[in-house]
Design a protein around this motif. Structure first.
Motif, PDB file in Angstrom:
ATOM      1  N   UNK A  29     -10.108   9.470  -2.208  1.00  0.00           N
ATOM      2  CA  UNK A  29      -9.631  10.827  -1.983  1.00  0.00           C
ATOM      3  C   UNK A  29     -10.377  11.542  -0.878  1.00  0.00           C
ATOM      4  N   UNK A  30      -9.892  12.732  -0.483  1.00  0.00           N
ATOM      5  CA  UNK A  30     -10.570  13.522   0.544  1.00  0.00           C
ATOM      6  C   UNK A  30     -11.961  13.933   0.080  1.00  0.00           C
ATOM      7  N   UNK A  31     -12.903  14.078   1.011  1.00  0.00           N
ATOM      8  CA  UNK A  31     -14.295  14.343   0.635  1.00  0.00           C
ATOM      9  C   UNK A  31     -14.494  15.653  -0.105  1.00  0.00           C
ATOM     10  N   UNK A  87       0.825  -1.212   0.000  1.00  0.00           N
ATOM     11  CA  UNK A  87       0.000   0.000   0.000  1.00  0.00           C
ATOM     12  C   UNK A  87       0.855   1.257   0.000  1.00  0.00           C
ATOM     13  N   UNK A  88       1.997   1.211   0.648  1.00  0.00           N
ATOM     14  CA  UNK A  88       2.902   2.363   0.627  1.00  0.00           C
ATOM     15  C   UNK A  88       3.464   2.587  -0.772  1.00  0.00           C
ATOM     16  N   UNK A 101      -7.270   1.637   7.080  1.00  0.00           N
ATOM     17  CA  UNK A 101      -8.578   1.136   6.667  1.00  0.00           C
ATOM     18  C   UNK A 101      -8.455   0.140   5.521  1.00  0.00           C
ATOM     19  N   UNK A 102      -7.654   0.503   4.511  1.00  0.00           N
ATOM     20  CA  UNK A 102      -7.505  -0.388   3.359  1.00  0.00           C
ATOM     21  C   UNK A 102      -6.729  -1.640   3.749  1.00  0.00           C
ATOM     22  N   UNK A 123       0.111  11.733  -0.788  1.00  0.00           N
ATOM     23  CA  UNK A 123      -0.401  12.400   0.403  1.00  0.00           C
ATOM     24  C   UNK A 123      -1.565  11.687   1.064  1.00  0.00           C
ATOM     25  N   UNK A 124      -1.645  10.357   0.932  1.00  0.00           N
ATOM     26  CA  UNK A 124      -2.734   9.611   1.548  1.00  0.00           C
ATOM     27  C   UNK A 124      -2.441   9.464   3.040  1.00  0.00           C
ATOM     28  N   UNK A 125      -3.369   9.866   3.920  1.00  0.00           N
ATOM     29  CA  UNK A 125      -3.110   9.823   5.368  1.00  0.00           C
ATOM     30  C   UNK A 125      -2.996   8.398   5.876  1.00  0.00           C
TER      31      UNK A 125
END
Length: 337
Positions: free
Chosen positions: A220-222, A23-24, A39-40, A31-33
């Motif tokens: 992505x962010x909402x 995943x990394x 969660x994934x 920039x994924x928190x």
């Protein structure tokens, strides 16, 4: 002269310890928190930390190897991934060591768009960044190839068998930011237009006049607009006794398919008392191997592209048509204000 075929895919973890590093790799520079990665990661660990995509790729490669032999083509097939082992850089180095000088590349995506097409060009360029690297030529997009359409249509028929009369046919594909779908030039919105075209062709082949095209797997962010509606939300709005979901945006079962559809969407349908069936993906159909070899022959024999629509099918066709300037580029993130 072509020496080999490179099967280029997304990649997936083979065990629990692989999940976080995988995943990394996927999200590096985006920039994924960390909480989103958590969660994934839980989705993957729900299935033992193993993505189905690797085994499905190897099975599809074996079918292509057999089809190449059947058609009298002497082309070894190599397997490389963008995000996990075997990494494409290592595979291309092995190809060079084996004396491969020119190879065709089959990416496991039928569509245009940044992640679905242009990023594979970037993978190829990165893998060739050493002296003596073989020339690599990416084969074209195949969303409207009749063999692809027929394979998906038969999967829909199988899923629909036994469903109540009046079921709703719903096609899904991986969502992307709206800005990523909007590309430069006359072929703007190419990804969503290709998805819609493939859905129309499959629905017509099945004999279904009304259907829906929805999206899944947004990350992505909402505050950033993505293609909508989401499949789970859409099931809640369907007024039908049953839903047949066809993941037309995927050629094999990614984790997104078995989680977002087989798990979350199926659970939502069960909550609402709606019958649910999910169509299989195309790579397991015998015609998929024929499709891959037909794309190879288009290139080797300079044969015309076999297509069922007038939409562009870029990548590198027999006449050398590559992505147009500005097509499928990753949209720039706005700078600080």
């Amino acid at each position: 002269m072509v020496d080999a075929l490179l099967w280029l895919s997304f990649g997936g973890p083979d065990g629990p310890a692989d999940v976080r590093p995988f995943l990394e790799n996927v999200t590096r520079g985006r920039g994924v928190p960390p909480d989103r990665l958590d969660e994934v990661e839980a989705h993957y660990q729900h299935f033992g930390g193993v993505s189905p995509i690797n085994a499905l790729n190897r099975s599809a490669i074996a079918a292509v190897e057999a089809e190449l032999v059947r058609q009298g083509l002497d082309l070894p097939v190599y397997f490389g991934n963008r995000n996990w082992h075997p990494l494409v850089e290592d595979t291309v180095a092995a190809m060079a060591a084996d004396g491969v000088r020119r190879a065709l590349v089959f990416p496991t995506s039928a569509y245009g768009g940044y992640s679905a097409c242009r990023q594979y060009h970037e993978d190829i360029a990165r893998a060739r960044a050493f002296d003596g690297a073989p020339e690599l030529v990416k084969l074209r997009q195949f969303f409207d190839h009749p063999l692809f359409v027929d394979a998906v249509a038969d999967a829909v028929r199988v899923a629909a068998a036994g469903m109540p009369e009046g079921y709703r046919l719903v096609f899904t594909a991986h969502s992307v930011p709206v800005s990523a779908d909007r590309t430069a030039g006359p072929d703007g919105y190419l990804y969503s237009r290709q998805i819609a075209t493939a859905a129309r062709l499959v629905a017509s082949a099945v004999g279904v006049a009304e259907f829906d095209v929805v999206w899944q797997s947004r990350s992505g962010p909402p505050q950033v607009p993505w293609l909508e509606p989401d499949i789970v939300d859409h099931i809640g709005a369907v007024e039908a006794p049953g839903v047949v979901v066809c993941p037309i945006g995927f050629v094999s079962d990614h984790l997104e398919v078995v989680w977002d559809l087989d798990t979350e969407a199926a659970a939502r349908a069960a909550e609402l008392g709606i019958a649910f069936a999910r169509a299989g993906t195309a790579s397991g159909d015998p015609r998929f191997a024929e499709l891959v070899v037909s794309l190879i022959r288009e290139h080797l024999d300079s044969a015309p592209a076999v297509k069922l629509s007038d939409l562009p099918a870029l990548g590198c066709t027999a006449n050398g048509a590559l992505c147009a300037p500005g097509c499928c580029e990753l949209p720039r993130r706005p700078g600080p204000r």
